[in-house]
Every structure is written in C-alpha cells, then in structure tokens.
Write an enzyme that holds these catalytic residues in place. Structure first.
Site, mmCIF file in Angstrom:
data_model
loop_
_atom_site.group_PDB
_atom_site.id
_atom_site.type_symbol
_atom_site.label_atom_id
_atom_site.label_comp_id
_atom_site.label_asym_id
_atom_site.label_seq_id
_atom_site.Cartn_x
_atom_site.Cartn_y
_atom_site.Cartn_z
ATOM 1 C CE LYS A 169 -22.936 -81.347 -26.086
ATOM 2 N NZ LYS A 169 -22.332 -80.069 -25.613
ATOM 3 N NE ARG A 218 -21.832 -78.500 -32.058
ATOM 4 C CZ ARG A 218 -21.224 -79.325 -31.221
ATOM 5 N NH1 ARG A 218 -21.511 -80.605 -31.230
ATOM 6 N NH2 ARG A 218 -20.342 -78.861 -30.360
ATOM 7 N NE ARG A 250 -12.748 -80.157 -22.327
ATOM 8 C CZ ARG A 250 -13.934 -80.274 -22.946
ATOM 9 N NH1 ARG A 250 -14.860 -81.065 -22.454
ATOM 10 N NH2 ARG A 250 -14.186 -79.590 -24.040
ATOM 11 N NE ARG A 290 -12.356 -80.642 -27.632
ATOM 12 C CZ ARG A 290 -13.668 -80.666 -27.500
ATOM 13 N NH1 ARG A 290 -14.233 -81.605 -26.765
ATOM 14 N NH2 ARG A 290 -14.421 -79.752 -28.075
ATOM 15 N NE ARG A 317 -15.838 -75.696 -28.407
ATOM 16 C CZ ARG A 317 -15.092 -76.111 -27.382
ATOM 17 N NH1 ARG A 317 -13.925 -75.538 -27.137
ATOM 18 N NH2 ARG A 317 -15.491 -77.100 -26.623
HETATM 19 P P1 ADP Z 1 -18.170 -79.337 -27.473
HETATM 20 O O1 ADP Z 1 -19.524 -79.833 -27.099
HETATM 21 O O2 ADP Z 1 -17.264 -79.177 -26.301
HETATM 22 O O3 ADP Z 1 -18.193 -78.112 -28.349
HETATM 23 P P2 ADP Z 1 -17.754 -81.443 -29.488
HETATM 24 O O4 ADP Z 1 -16.741 -82.483 -29.326
HETATM 25 O O5 ADP Z 1 -19.190 -81.851 -29.459
HETATM 26 O O6 ADP Z 1 -17.413 -80.409 -28.346
HETATM 27 O O7 ADP Z 1 -17.518 -80.654 -30.876
HETATM 28 C C1 ADP Z 1 -16.263 -80.123 -31.212
HETATM 29 C C2 ADP Z 1 -16.344 -79.434 -32.578
HETATM 30 O O8 ADP Z 1 -16.663 -80.405 -33.598
HETATM 31 C C3 ADP Z 1 -17.412 -78.358 -32.745
HETATM 32 O O9 ADP Z 1 -17.005 -77.105 -32.267
HETATM 33 C C4 ADP Z 1 -17.634 -78.391 -34.264
HETATM 34 O O10 ADP Z 1 -16.588 -77.723 -34.950
HETATM 35 C C5 ADP Z 1 -17.520 -79.856 -34.589
HETATM 36 N N1 ADP Z 1 -18.839 -80.555 -34.503
HETATM 37 C C6 ADP Z 1 -19.172 -81.549 -33.635
HETATM 38 N N2 ADP Z 1 -20.426 -81.971 -33.843
HETATM 39 C C7 ADP Z 1 -20.918 -81.224 -34.867
HETATM 40 C C8 ADP Z 1 -22.169 -81.178 -35.537
HETATM 41 N N3 ADP Z 1 -23.188 -81.982 -35.187
HETATM 42 N N4 ADP Z 1 -22.313 -80.275 -36.544
HETATM 43 C C9 ADP Z 1 -21.321 -79.468 -36.910
HETATM 44 N N5 ADP Z 1 -20.120 -79.447 -36.320
HETATM 45 C C10 ADP Z 1 -19.907 -80.319 -35.303
#
Ligand code: ADP
Length: 193
Positions: free
Chosen positions: A14, A88, A127, A139, A150
């Site tokens: 994404k 999400r 990664r 990360r 996740r």
């Molecule tokens: P990825 O898609 O690789 O999981 P992101 O950078 O989108 O990585 O998200 C990393 C973390 O940030 C998630 O695992 C969560 O803890 C938090 N997070 C990100 N976006 C949201 C969201 N919309 N709602 C709740 N938690 C979020």
C-alpha cells in the site's frame, strides 16, 4: 479530484503504491502508520501511548487515528487523498464516511491489493533484513511475532471492510502479487474506469 482507499494486509504494498500515486498524480498520501510513527518519534504523550501497541502489532484506538485523519482532511486536497492503512475498522470506515460528507467530498474507490500470506511474511522479514544490512532503522513491528498479530488484526478487524465497500459499490480488486509496475498499471486502470 479522486479520493481512494488502499486496502490490503501488512506488506501488500500500500505504501509503495501510494508513493507512486503521489508522484504521478499529485495526490496526497494519508498514512496513519506514518503519522503514528511520527508521533512516536516526536515523544508526545500520544506517541508514548501508541508505541507499545504498535510494536506488538495491535491496532491503536479508533479515537486516536480518527483524530489524526480529521485534521488532515481540513488541509490541502491537491489531486485527491490516498488513504493508506486507514480505515482499519468498521468504526473508522463510518467515521471516514461522515468526515468526507462534512467536507463535501466523495470517496471514489476502495482498492484491495490481493495477496498471499506466505508472500507477506517473506516481504516483511526481507524488508527488516534489508534495512538492517543497510544500517537503516528496522521497524519495531517488522518481526515474525508482531506480523502474526498484525495479520490477525487484518483478518479480524479490517477484512470486514471488503464487504462494507463492496456493499457501497466502491470495492475494486487488484492483484497485489504482480511487479511494482504491474500493480501500478492495474491501479491506473481502476482510476481511469
Ligand atoms: P502495515 O500496513 O505494514 O501494518 P502501517 O504502517 O499501516 O503498517 O501500520 C503500522 C501499525 O500502526 C499498525 O500495526 C497499528 O498498530 C498502527 N496503525 C496504523 N494505522 C492504524 C489504524 N488506521 N488504526 C489502528 N491502528 C493503526
């Protein structure tokens, strides 16, 4: 102006595709993951609250992420928004619908990057290894343990959004297993349609 959501499990690409859309179409990437990492790094109270949750791989509260997004929707819209990693949960999806309506804006597409779990694990573990080898920060949640959580969060809390956007007539599926350019071309096809 086109507003889209990119949906898909962690590691689906994404963020990569959002960056390409920013470059090619002057769209604005709204990544709640990036915003939360910024908050974490800046050491704010909110950052402290979310750091552990994120490292574990669980979702941050709806209230926090909706607050972050609300602010951004008031700013520059340029070629449109790319929502990356948001919404999400169904509560976030409803909140987004409301916020967009308040702004007089319409969501055009929810694009699902369709993936295989095996590939996700390889990509994310890879990664982390690449970043470590290059001396870049890894990360905190890019490890096998967090990834499992996740992925579970994705299937339990986020995948219901596929049905939600299907019902709204907004869901478009794209094969996320293709090359970066292949996926980009498929997304371009959706945006033209
Ligand atoms: P990825 O898609 O690789 O999981 P992101 O950078 O989108 O990585 O998200 C990393 C973390 O940030 C998630 O695992 C969560 O803890 C938090 N997070 C990100 N976006 C949201 C969201 N919309 N709602 C709740 N938690 C979020």
């Amino acid at each position: 102006m086109t507003h889209i959501i990119l949906l898909g499990p962690p590691g689906a690409g994404k963020g990569t595709q959002a960056a390409l859309l920013v470059e090619d179409r002057n769209m604005i990437q709204l990544s709640t993951g990036d915003m939360l990492r910024e908050a974490k790094d800046s050491g704010t109270e909110m950052g402290k609250v979310v750091a552990d949750v994120m490292a574990r791989g669980d979702l941050v509260t709806d209230e926090i992420v909706i607050g972050l997004i609300r602010e951004k929707l008031l700013g520059d819209k340029a070629g449109g928004f790319i929502f990356d990693g948001f919404p999400r949960t169904l509560a976030q999806a409803d909140a987004l619908a409301e916020l967009m309506e308040e702004q007089g804006e319409v969501l055009d597409h929810a694009i699902e990057l369709q993936m295989d779990d095996d590939v996700l694990v390889d990509r994310i573990v890879g990664r982390a290894a690449d970043a470590a080898a290059a001396g870049k920060p890894v990360r905190a949640d890019d490890n096998a343990e967090s990834l499992k959580i996740r992925l579970m969060a994705y299937y339990k809390q986020t995948s219901p959004l596929l049905g939600y956007y299907h019902a709204k007539g907004l869901l478009r599926g794209v094969d996320g297993l293709g090359t970066m350019d292949g996926v980009k071309a498929d997304i371009a096809g959706v945006l033209k349609a």
